[in-house]
Design a protein around this motif. Structure first.
Motif, PDB file in Angstrom:
ATOM      1  N   ARG A   1       8.886  65.566   6.374  1.00 53.54           N
ATOM      2  CA  ARG A   1       7.802  64.586   6.384  1.00 53.54           C
ATOM      3  C   ARG A   1       8.294  63.206   6.816  1.00 53.54           C
ATOM      4  O   ARG A   1       7.543  62.232   6.757  1.00 53.54           O
ATOM      5  CB  ARG A   1       7.171  64.485   5.005  1.00 53.54           C
ATOM      6  N   ALA A   2       9.563  63.141   7.219  1.00 51.18           N
ATOM      7  CA  ALA A   2      10.185  61.851   7.584  1.00 51.18           C
ATOM      8  C   ALA A   2      10.231  60.912   6.389  1.00 51.18           C
ATOM      9  O   ALA A   2      10.074  59.690   6.529  1.00 51.18           O
ATOM     10  CB  ALA A   2       9.479  61.205   8.764  1.00 51.18           C
ATOM     11  N   ARG A   3      10.465  61.474   5.211  1.00 53.59           N
ATOM     12  CA  ARG A   3      10.641  60.683   3.994  1.00 53.59           C
ATOM     13  C   ARG A   3      12.107  60.743   3.576  1.00 53.59           C
ATOM     14  O   ARG A   3      12.762  61.791   3.676  1.00 53.59           O
ATOM     15  CB  ARG A   3       9.765  61.226   2.869  1.00 53.59           C
ATOM     16  N   ILE A   4      12.612  59.649   3.092  1.00 56.81           N
ATOM     17  CA  ILE A   4      14.040  59.550   2.777  1.00 56.81           C
ATOM     18  C   ILE A   4      14.393  60.452   1.601  1.00 56.81           C
ATOM     19  O   ILE A   4      13.770  60.381   0.539  1.00 56.81           O
ATOM     20  CB  ILE A   4      14.419  58.093   2.463  1.00 56.81           C
ATOM     21  N   LEU A   5      15.385  61.297   1.813  1.00 56.30           N
ATOM     22  CA  LEU A   5      15.922  62.126   0.738  1.00 56.30           C
ATOM     23  C   LEU A   5      17.143  61.496   0.092  1.00 56.30           C
ATOM     24  O   LEU A   5      17.346  61.601  -1.120  1.00 56.30           O
ATOM     25  CB  LEU A   5      16.299  63.513   1.280  1.00 56.30           C
ATOM     26  N   MET A   6      17.970  60.826   0.935  1.00 56.66           N
ATOM     27  CA  MET A   6      19.226  60.300   0.390  1.00 56.66           C
ATOM     28  C   MET A   6      19.809  59.266   1.342  1.00 56.66           C
ATOM     29  O   MET A   6      19.689  59.393   2.560  1.00 56.66           O
ATOM     30  CB  MET A   6      20.223  61.468   0.207  1.00 56.66           C
TER      31      MET A   6
ATOM     32  N   ALA B   1       9.377  55.939   3.636  1.00 56.34           N
ATOM     33  CA  ALA B   1       9.580  56.094   5.071  1.00 56.34           C
ATOM     34  C   ALA B   1      10.724  55.179   5.512  1.00 56.34           C
ATOM     35  O   ALA B   1      10.906  54.094   4.953  1.00 56.34           O
ATOM     36  CB  ALA B   1       8.305  55.743   5.826  1.00 56.34           C
ATOM     37  N   PRO B   2      11.526  55.598   6.494  1.00 54.72           N
ATOM     38  CA  PRO B   2      12.627  54.730   6.972  1.00 54.72           C
ATOM     39  C   PRO B   2      12.151  53.346   7.384  1.00 54.72           C
ATOM     40  O   PRO B   2      12.871  52.364   7.208  1.00 54.72           O
ATOM     41  CB  PRO B   2      13.190  55.517   8.159  1.00 54.72           C
ATOM     42  N   LEU B   3      10.923  53.268   7.937  1.00 51.31           N
ATOM     43  CA  LEU B   3      10.399  51.967   8.361  1.00 51.31           C
ATOM     44  C   LEU B   3      10.194  51.033   7.178  1.00 51.31           C
ATOM     45  O   LEU B   3      10.355  49.815   7.295  1.00 51.31           O
ATOM     46  CB  LEU B   3       9.084  52.164   9.122  1.00 51.31           C
ATOM     47  N   GLU B   4       9.867  51.586   6.018  1.00 53.09           N
ATOM     48  CA  GLU B   4       9.685  50.762   4.814  1.00 53.09           C
ATOM     49  C   GLU B   4      11.015  50.210   4.321  1.00 53.09           C
ATOM     50  O   GLU B   4      11.089  49.075   3.842  1.00 53.09           O
ATOM     51  CB  GLU B   4       9.036  51.578   3.698  1.00 53.09           C
ATOM     52  N   ALA B   5      12.070  51.028   4.417  1.00 53.97           N
ATOM     53  CA  ALA B   5      13.369  50.630   3.865  1.00 53.97           C
ATOM     54  C   ALA B   5      14.175  49.786   4.840  1.00 53.97           C
ATOM     55  O   ALA B   5      14.807  48.801   4.444  1.00 53.97           O
ATOM     56  CB  ALA B   5      14.162  51.874   3.471  1.00 53.97           C
TER      57      ALA B   5
ATOM     58  N   GLU C   1      12.452  51.369  16.307  1.00 48.58           N
ATOM     59  CA  GLU C   1      13.244  52.269  17.161  1.00 48.58           C
ATOM     60  C   GLU C   1      13.881  53.383  16.342  1.00 48.58           C
ATOM     61  O   GLU C   1      13.897  54.552  16.753  1.00 48.58           O
ATOM     62  CB  GLU C   1      14.321  51.473  17.899  1.00 48.58           C
ATOM     63  N   LEU C   2      14.383  53.053  15.166  1.00 44.08           N
ATOM     64  CA  LEU C   2      14.958  54.064  14.284  1.00 44.08           C
ATOM     65  C   LEU C   2      13.879  55.033  13.807  1.00 44.08           C
ATOM     66  O   LEU C   2      14.090  56.252  13.773  1.00 44.08           O
ATOM     67  CB  LEU C   2      15.623  53.390  13.090  1.00 44.08           C
ATOM     68  N   GLU C   3      12.710  54.502  13.443  1.00 43.75           N
ATOM     69  CA  GLU C   3      11.606  55.344  12.978  1.00 43.75           C
ATOM     70  C   GLU C   3      11.201  56.341  14.064  1.00 43.75           C
ATOM     71  O   GLU C   3      11.002  57.536  13.793  1.00 43.75           O
ATOM     72  CB  GLU C   3      10.414  54.459  12.588  1.00 43.75           C
ATOM     73  N   GLU C   4      11.067  55.871  15.308  1.00 44.42           N
ATOM     74  CA  GLU C   4      10.677  56.756  16.406  1.00 44.42           C
ATOM     75  C   GLU C   4      11.741  57.804  16.679  1.00 44.42           C
ATOM     76  O   GLU C   4      11.421  58.968  16.980  1.00 44.42           O
ATOM     77  CB  GLU C   4      10.415  55.918  17.656  1.00 44.42           C
TER      78      GLU C   4
END
Length: 467
Positions: free
Chosen positions: A133-138, A157-161, A166-169
């Motif tokens: 789901r593209a949610r951070i596990l670790m 989400a990586p974009l939130e953290a 560019e990283l999110e995409e």
């Protein structure tokens, strides 16, 4: 009795039925009881006996249920105490075997998890793992430190953290299309760090491939901090550019004046003046090359110091003589505080002499006529001597203080070249002092003068070979 459970139930049923008929007949024949009463009494007795026998037969089921509950909570350590050889006994043995295998598998997974956590904690590279789901596990400790991340980023989400599109995409592309990517990111909020990022998808296991097509189970992003490499690359580029500029100016002058002399000016009155200019710039080229060679030698692995104790006052007296003539021309007084002859430093006297000469020469160059230069040395604790060289010259702007020890860095380029500076003197000073295990810094006020400080090890310190 080692009978299958079904046969046990059948035998029990036949036994109870025969016993029911036996009691009923006994009550009717001997006690002359009515049929209804005899049947009711017989049924109650049979139900009671059936309940007892069924409790005995179903005890293994109760134990199996309790064991299953304990297995589900992970708290079962004892074997199931079932001694029959029927289906329940075989099932109990199978459950015990399953429990042993399950415990071994859990221990194996725990070991692998501990190994993985140890590896991740020991990595200097940052690691980010996300699910399908593209949610951070670790995230590992290195990435938290590099990007100053909070520990509460799991399931975000990586974009939130990290807040980088560019990283999110790249992460979503790795999950949806299995597309690996590598790119560089700069994070101004993290001190301008530059990171090289590699993003790869996590392939599903063979049993999961057909369930959701080719979609990945997640993605891993590895962050390499290349800020230092970028800084070194910039230093290298600046060094090449500065060397080219420093050499081009005197070479152009020498070439121009030489061509003028060859074109006929050699026999004119200006020829001696032209030759003096050529000699001046040739000397400047020689000085630049000598300083570059000295700096290269100091930074090389073959550089070693000749450690020896020496009186600091003697060294200061010797180097003061080197700059005394230039100071007298500008009527600058050079004084030093009272330094006892017993105060001895430890180091390479020849290289430290170069440090004093460079600093005193700069002080003379950038101090006005009739100015003052003072030298002092004091003990700092039991291990260090702090030396200071103070002048009341033109001073250095605050914004330039942090860069004056860089190669070829000049506060006033025009004045520095006019006075014969190469821009390498302070860089040489810094490297020599650092090779001695000391520190060097400067304090200054524009228009009021500058003070350069450096520390040296005392004679009582353990002498350590520096390279």
């Amino acid at each position: 009795m080692n009978l299958p459970f079904q046969r046990k139930l059948m035998v029990l049923f036949i036994f109870l039925l025969l016993f029911l008929l036996l009691i009923q007949g006994y009550l009717i024949y001997f006690f002359k009881k009515p049929l209804f009463f005899s049947s009711l009494i017989s049924l109650l007795i049979i139900l009671f006996l059936g309940y007892i026998f069924l409790r005995i037969l179903t005890q293994p089921i109760q134990r199996m249920r309790e064991m299953a509950r304990r297995l589900a909570t992970g708290s079962s350590e004892r074997e199931i105490q079932i001694y029959s050889n029927d289906e329940w006994g075989e099932l109990a043995k199978a459950v015990d075997e399953m429990k042993i295998r399950l415990r071994e598998k859990i221990e194996e997974v725990s070991r692998e998890r501990d190994y993985l956590q140890t590896i991740l904690k020991g990595m200097v590279e940052g690691v980010l793992v996300v699910d399908e789901r593209a949610r951070i596990l670790m995230v590992n400790d290195a990435l938290q430190k590099i990007l100053s991340l909070s520990s509460e980023v799991v399931d975000k989400a990586p974009l939130e953290a990290i807040r980088n599109t560019e990283l999110e995409e790249a992460i979503r592309g790795a999950i949806k299309e299995g597309k690996n990517s590598a790119f560089e990111l700069t994070f101004p909020l993290s001190g301008g760090k530059t990171l090289e990022v590699n993003v790869v998808g996590i392939f599903p296991s063979p049993g999961e491939i057909g369930k959701e097509g080719e979609k990945m189970k997640g993605a891993i992003a590895v962050f390499h901090d290349i800020s230092r490499l970028k800084e070194l690359e910039k230093i290298r580029q600046d060094f090449v550019a500065n060397v080219s500029h420093e050499l081009r100016t005197p070479l152009t002058t020498i070439k121009g004046y030489t061509e003028t002399l060859l074109d006929g000016a050699l026999k004119e009155d200006v020829a001696p003046q032209f030759l003096q200019v050529i000699q001046k710039h040739a000397d400047r080229l020689t000085k630049i090359v000598e300083d570059l060679l000295a700096l290269s030698k100091i930074e090389s692995k073959e550089f070693y110091l000749k450690w020896e104790p020496f009186p600091l006052s003697d060294l200061i007296d010797d180097v003061s003589d080197f700059v005394r003539e230039a100071a007298q021309k500008k009527k600058i007084s050079i004084s030093r505080s009272i330094i006892p002859s017993s105060l001895e430093a430890t180091g390479d006297r020849n290289y430290l002499e170069q440090v004093f000469v460079n600093l005193l020469d700069n002080a003379v160059k950038y101090t006005h006529e009739r100015g003052e230069i003072s030298i002092s040395a004091v003990e700092k604790g039991e291990r260090e001597i702090q030396v200071s060289i103070q002048d009341n010259g033109i001073g250095i702007p605050q914004e330039d203080l942090s860069r004056i020890f860089e190669r070829f860095y000049r506060v006033d380029k025009g004045r520095s070249q006019e006075l014969g500076g190469t821009g390498l003197g302070l860089s040489i000073v810094k490297h020599i002092i650092q090779a001695h295990g000391g520190r060097v810094w400067a304090e200054s006020q524009l228009g009021k003068g500058s003070t350069f400080y450096f520390t040296l090890p005392k004679r009582s310190d353990t002498i350590i070979s520096a390279s």
